[in-house]
Design an enzyme around this catalytic site. Structure first.
Site, PDB file in Angstrom:
ATOM      1  CG  HIS A 126     -49.280  13.788   1.331  1.00 48.33           C
ATOM      2  ND1 HIS A 126     -48.606  13.711   0.129  1.00 48.33           N
ATOM      3  CD2 HIS A 126     -48.321  13.866   2.293  1.00 48.33           C
ATOM      4  CE1 HIS A 126     -47.308  13.759   0.360  1.00 48.33           C
ATOM      5  NE2 HIS A 126     -47.112  13.842   1.653  1.00 48.33           N
TER       6      HIS A 126
ATOM      7  CB  CYS B 141     -47.058  17.126   1.620  1.00 46.90           C
ATOM      8  SG  CYS B 141     -45.397  16.500   1.769  1.00 46.90           S
TER       9      CYS B 141
ATOM     10  CG  ASN C 185     -43.985  12.211   0.708  1.00 49.27           C
ATOM     11  OD1 ASN C 185     -44.535  12.972  -0.090  1.00 49.27           O
ATOM     12  ND2 ASN C 185     -43.804  12.514   1.984  1.00 49.27           N
TER      13      ASN C 185
HETATM   14  N1  ACO Z   1     -33.897   2.005   7.206  1.00 53.67           N
HETATM   15  C1  ACO Z   1     -33.711   1.326   8.343  1.00 53.67           C
HETATM   16  N2  ACO Z   1     -33.881   1.874   9.568  1.00 53.67           N
HETATM   17  C2  ACO Z   1     -34.276   3.158   9.609  1.00 53.67           C
HETATM   18  C3  ACO Z   1     -34.491   3.930   8.452  1.00 53.67           C
HETATM   19  C4  ACO Z   1     -34.286   3.297   7.218  1.00 53.67           C
HETATM   20  N3  ACO Z   1     -34.469   3.926   6.058  1.00 53.67           N
HETATM   21  N4  ACO Z   1     -34.862   5.167   8.815  1.00 53.67           N
HETATM   22  C5  ACO Z   1     -34.899   5.195  10.148  1.00 53.67           C
HETATM   23  N5  ACO Z   1     -34.527   3.987  10.638  1.00 53.67           N
HETATM   24  C6  ACO Z   1     -34.417   3.571  12.008  1.00 53.67           C
HETATM   25  C7  ACO Z   1     -34.190   4.724  12.945  1.00 53.67           C
HETATM   26  O1  ACO Z   1     -32.843   5.087  13.006  1.00 53.67           O
HETATM   27  C8  ACO Z   1     -34.694   4.160  14.251  1.00 53.67           C
HETATM   28  O2  ACO Z   1     -33.685   3.333  14.784  1.00 53.67           O
HETATM   29  P1  ACO Z   1     -33.452   3.244  16.375  1.00 53.67           P
HETATM   30  O3  ACO Z   1     -34.726   2.727  16.947  1.00 53.67           O
HETATM   31  O4  ACO Z   1     -32.306   2.320  16.501  1.00 53.67           O
HETATM   32  O5  ACO Z   1     -33.162   4.664  16.822  1.00 53.67           O
HETATM   33  C9  ACO Z   1     -35.843   3.259  13.819  1.00 53.67           C
HETATM   34  O6  ACO Z   1     -35.653   3.001  12.414  1.00 53.67           O
HETATM   35  C10 ACO Z   1     -37.207   3.876  14.020  1.00 53.67           C
HETATM   36  O7  ACO Z   1     -37.151   5.217  13.512  1.00 53.67           O
HETATM   37  P2  ACO Z   1     -38.415   6.148  13.570  1.00 53.67           P
HETATM   38  O8  ACO Z   1     -38.063   7.492  13.053  1.00 53.67           O
HETATM   39  O9  ACO Z   1     -39.025   6.044  14.926  1.00 53.67           O
HETATM   40  O10 ACO Z   1     -39.367   5.389  12.524  1.00 53.67           O
HETATM   41  P3  ACO Z   1     -40.878   5.647  12.247  1.00 53.67           P
HETATM   42  O11 ACO Z   1     -41.634   4.423  12.501  1.00 53.67           O
HETATM   43  O12 ACO Z   1     -41.389   6.918  12.855  1.00 53.67           O
HETATM   44  O13 ACO Z   1     -40.883   5.870  10.665  1.00 53.67           O
HETATM   45  C11 ACO Z   1     -41.067   7.715   9.154  1.00 53.67           C
HETATM   46  C12 ACO Z   1     -40.175   6.988  10.151  1.00 53.67           C
HETATM   47  C13 ACO Z   1     -41.369   6.756   8.006  1.00 53.67           C
HETATM   48  C14 ACO Z   1     -40.322   8.921   8.638  1.00 53.67           C
HETATM   49  C15 ACO Z   1     -42.396   8.164   9.847  1.00 53.67           C
HETATM   50  O14 ACO Z   1     -42.082   8.817  11.062  1.00 53.67           O
HETATM   51  C16 ACO Z   1     -43.229   9.069   9.003  1.00 53.67           C
HETATM   52  O15 ACO Z   1     -43.802   8.668   8.015  1.00 53.67           O
HETATM   53  N6  ACO Z   1     -43.368  10.362   9.399  1.00 53.67           N
HETATM   54  C17 ACO Z   1     -44.243  11.299   8.712  1.00 53.67           C
HETATM   55  C18 ACO Z   1     -43.627  11.797   7.439  1.00 53.67           C
HETATM   56  C19 ACO Z   1     -44.521  12.841   6.810  1.00 53.67           C
HETATM   57  O16 ACO Z   1     -45.742  12.703   6.770  1.00 53.67           O
HETATM   58  N7  ACO Z   1     -43.946  13.934   6.349  1.00 53.67           N
HETATM   59  C20 ACO Z   1     -44.732  15.046   5.855  1.00 53.67           C
HETATM   60  C21 ACO Z   1     -44.811  15.063   4.404  1.00 53.67           C
HETATM   61  S1  ACO Z   1     -43.239  15.332   3.624  1.00 53.67           S
HETATM   62  C22 ACO Z   1     -43.162  16.996   3.074  1.00 53.67           C
HETATM   63  O17 ACO Z   1     -43.870  17.841   3.520  1.00 53.67           O
HETATM   64  C23 ACO Z   1     -42.090  17.337   2.057  1.00 53.67           C
END
Ligand code: ACO
Length: 343
Positions: free
Chosen positions: A270, A129, A300
């Site tokens: 980003h 990214c 994203n």
């Molecule tokens: N639908 C429903 N539930 C989901 C989904 C989904 N699509 N995905 C995850 N969950 C669930 C999980 O299983 C978890 O359930 P549990 O509590 O029963 O275990 C719950 O939702 C919470 O999961 P988390 O991973 O804690 O959710 P979080 O609030 O952290 O959101 C996310 C996840 C959106 C990925 C976030 O962590 C994020 O944005 N991270 C940063 C991503 C990023 O910036 N990446 C870098 C750029 S990408 C690149 O470089 C190519």
């Protein structure tokens, strides 16, 4: 090297004038739009979970047969057109991508051929990214030294083809697209790339990776079955560092340009997660209304997200000539960075 937490140490005593500037911007996004509700039929997810946790409502996905370099070349042509330049004016092409057409050669090679550019260097930057900010940093350096005068920098990703569409923790997050800028020498009127700062922390390499397909894990049937050739992410790990590192890189870039956030007109961050952007906004003390946002529409798009948002805001008149714009991004590596631009 100075730690990313210590912004003051990087402040130069005298701010040098910009050496390069943005001559034109362009973007391309595929026609197929996939709303969250469509993904409810693919994995166990809901429109409300995706919207509330990320801010994403839709994403654009490439058509069958469409490849990364098609999107990149389309964005590149539009940036050249906006700059009033031709392919023959270019002397370098830099492509930020982790989802090129082929492992070898680089995506930039395919882009060069599609644009019909002759013999100019064309190469990829693999910084996920952050690839576009890395690309702008490199182009700025080439122009500053006089080694190049007209550089096309593209951020492009076709991640939908390397996602595990049974993994709800990744497949709902990403979209496809491309954005581009043409950089040329500054004119001495204060407009241009005021500063750039890029960083990497390899200790978090496993947090976001495509583990197989390289020399560490050559492709085997077992690894393909285990989907080791698809994007894998520990979202929480990235989330935590993203807020801290995007804020510190932005502070570095602002200080290096001799500016404060009060002197900023716009931030193009980003577009990975609206909650991350929200936090960066409050830590920088810069209002969310002055962030260019399009995560709702595209999800994203990794290295493409900043140049797509930048081009949209230039074309619809939000970003005006002479305004200050902060670009900041973080992704796999982890790699991150920021650039201050006077448009
Ligand atoms: N639908 C429903 N539930 C989901 C989904 C989904 N699509 N995905 C995850 N969950 C669930 C999980 O299983 C978890 O359930 P549990 O509590 O029963 O275990 C719950 O939702 C919470 O999961 P988390 O991973 O804690 O959710 P979080 O609030 O952290 O959101 C996310 C996840 C959106 C990925 C976030 O962590 C994020 O944005 N991270 C940063 C991503 C990023 O910036 N990446 C870098 C750029 S990408 C690149 O470089 C190519």
């Amino acid at each position: 090297m100075t730690s990313s937490g210590d912004a003051t140490a990087l402040q130069p005593s005298k701010i040098p004038p910009p050496k390069s500037r943005i001559l034109g911007t362009g973007h391309y996004t595929p026609a197929r739009v996939v709303p969250n509700t469509e993904l409810e039929k693919v994995v166990e997810t809901t429109d409300s979970w995706i919207t509330e946790r990320t801010g994403i409502r839709r994403r654009h996905l490439a058509a069958d047969g469409e490849v990364t370099s098609d999107m990149a070349a389309a964005a590149g042509r539009r940036a050249l057109e906006a700059a009033g330049l031709n392919v023959a004016d270019l002397d370098m092409i830099i492509v930020g991508t982790i989802s090129g057409d082929t492992p070898v050669p680089s995506c930039a090679v395919h882009v060069q051929r599609k644009l019909g550019a002759d013999d100019i260097p064309a190469f990829d930057i693999s910084a996920a990214c952050a690839g576009f900010v890395y690309g702008v940093t490199i182009a700025d350096q080439f122009i500053a030294t006089g080694a190049a005068t007209c550089v096309l920098v593209i951020g492009v990703e076709l991640l939908s083809r390397i996602l595990d569409w049974q993994d709800r923790t990744t497949c709902v997050l990403f979209g496809d697209g491309a954005g581009a800028v043409v950089l040329g020498p500054a004119k001495g009127d204060g407009r241009g790339i005021l500063s750039t700062r890029i960083f990497t922390d390899g200790s978090l390499a496993e947090s976001l990776a495509i583990p197989a397909g390289g020399t560490a894990e050559p492709l085997t049937e077992e690894r393909l079955a285990a989907k080791r050739n698809k994007v894998q992410m520990i979202g929480q790990d990235i989330f935590r560092v993203a807020i801290k590192n995007l804020t510190s890189a932005s502070t570095h870039a602002l200080k290096a340009a001799g500016l404060t956030s009060a002197e900023l007109d716009w931030v193009v961050a980003h577009q990975a997660n609206l909650r991350i952007i929200n936090q960066v906004s409050s830590r920088l003390g810069f209002p969310l209304e002055r962030f260019i946002l399009n995560i709702e529409e595209y999800g994203n798009t990794s290295s493409a997200s900043i140049p797509i948002a930048l081009d949209e805001a230039v074309r619809d008149g939000r970003i005006q000539p002479g305004q200050t714009v902060l670009l900041c991004a973080l992704g796999a590596g982890i790699s991150w960075g920021a650039a201050m631009v006077r448009m």
